[in-house]
Design an enzyme around this catalytic site. Structure first.
Site: not given
Ligand code: SF4
Length: 272
Positions: A26, A261
């Site tokens: 995505e 995030c």
């Molecule tokens: S938050 Fe952690 S698990 Fe998710 S993409 Fe970023 S580094 Fe990888």
């Protein structure tokens, strides 16, 4: 290869880009001109709050697959002005492709920023000075047990901050302004005063010019984590500001349910 719009809001448009082998990553278009792209299908870091890495690492993307995300979204009529490698995957786990991607974007006059969980530290050390238009290091903790729980395969806080303490004095003021730390506030995980104080103490030791983004968490279907309420979020912001730390709060595009995030998905061929 195809692109489909998964969800649109006033701020963001989230796209699923299906790759030649049938897997899907995505990308999110923020505010109509900034594309957040993925660099791996899945992720090995294993942050428990993150949907992107919930199936582990399936494979890294090729340069062509990273560029494909730009081209596919552009083909939907969106003129891109900036790119951020902050989608699915850990950019420093795919460094050769990342470097080539930044080079191509530079030729296209597209500034590229990235978000990393910080490891491997030897690569972080190489990448902090450039070539990029911004690097955000996801910290999310002030104490080692919380860091180990939230960013299980990222570097420890002691080694991460020791690296930062070595590199920061070598940066020009302009490059230092391209560096930021991120703290994603998750209810019951890292939202105590003691945890944010421990984080604040570490940041203070880096000097007054290091910026921190305090992010509001967006829940994802792959886990039970929840955001804190507005009052708690504000109190944690204030606590850092009182220490003299430069804190940026989540902008509206990040608060939006299809931004933020850990919300993007990377799916293997079988589920695509
Ligand atoms: S938050 Fe952690 S698990 Fe998710 S993409 Fe970023 S580094 Fe990888």
């Amino acid at each position: 290869v195809s692109v489909s719009l998964v969800e649109a809001s006033a701020w963001n448009r989230r796209f699923a880009v299906r790759l030649a082998d049938g897997s899907t990553v995505e990308s999110v278009l923020y505010r109509g001109n900034t594309l957040c792209v993925s660099c791996q299908v899945g992720c090995a870091v294993g942050c428990p709050f993150c949907a992107s890495g919930s199936k582990g690492l399936l494979r890294p993307l090729t340069l062509e697959e990273m560029l494909l995300q730009l081209d596919q979204v552009h083909s939907q009529g969106h003129a891109l002005e900036r790119v951020t490698v902050s989608g699915v995957g850990e950019p420093l786990h795919n460094p050769a492709v990342l470097r080539a991607f930044v080079e191509v974007c530079k030729r296209r006059r597209l500034p590229v920023s990235l978000t990393t969980s910080g490891g491997p530290l030897v690569r972080l050390r190489e990448w902090i000075p450039g070539p990029h238009n911004g690097i955000t290091i996801s910290v999310h903790a002030g104490t080692e047990p919380v860091r180990a729980r939230l960013v299980p395969r990222g570097p420890s806080l002691d080694t991460l901050f020791a690296t930062l303490a070595e590199v920061i004095p070598t940066l020009t003021g302009r490059r230092l302004r391209k560096l930021a730390l991120a703290y994603l506030v998750i209810a019951g995980e890292n939202d105590t005063g003691a945890e944010i104080d421990a984080f604040g103490e570490r940041v203070q030791r880096l000097g007054p010019d290091v910026r921190t983004h305090l992010y509001i968490y967006n829940p994802v279907p792959t886990g039970p984590h929840r955001p804190v309420d507005d009052e708690r979020y504000q109190a944690l912001c204030d606590r850092l500001v009182e220490r003299g730390i430069r804190v940026a709060r989540s902008c509206q595009a990040r608060v939006d349910p299809n931004g933020g995030c850990g919300t993007l998905l990377g799916l293997p061929a079988t589920s695509a």
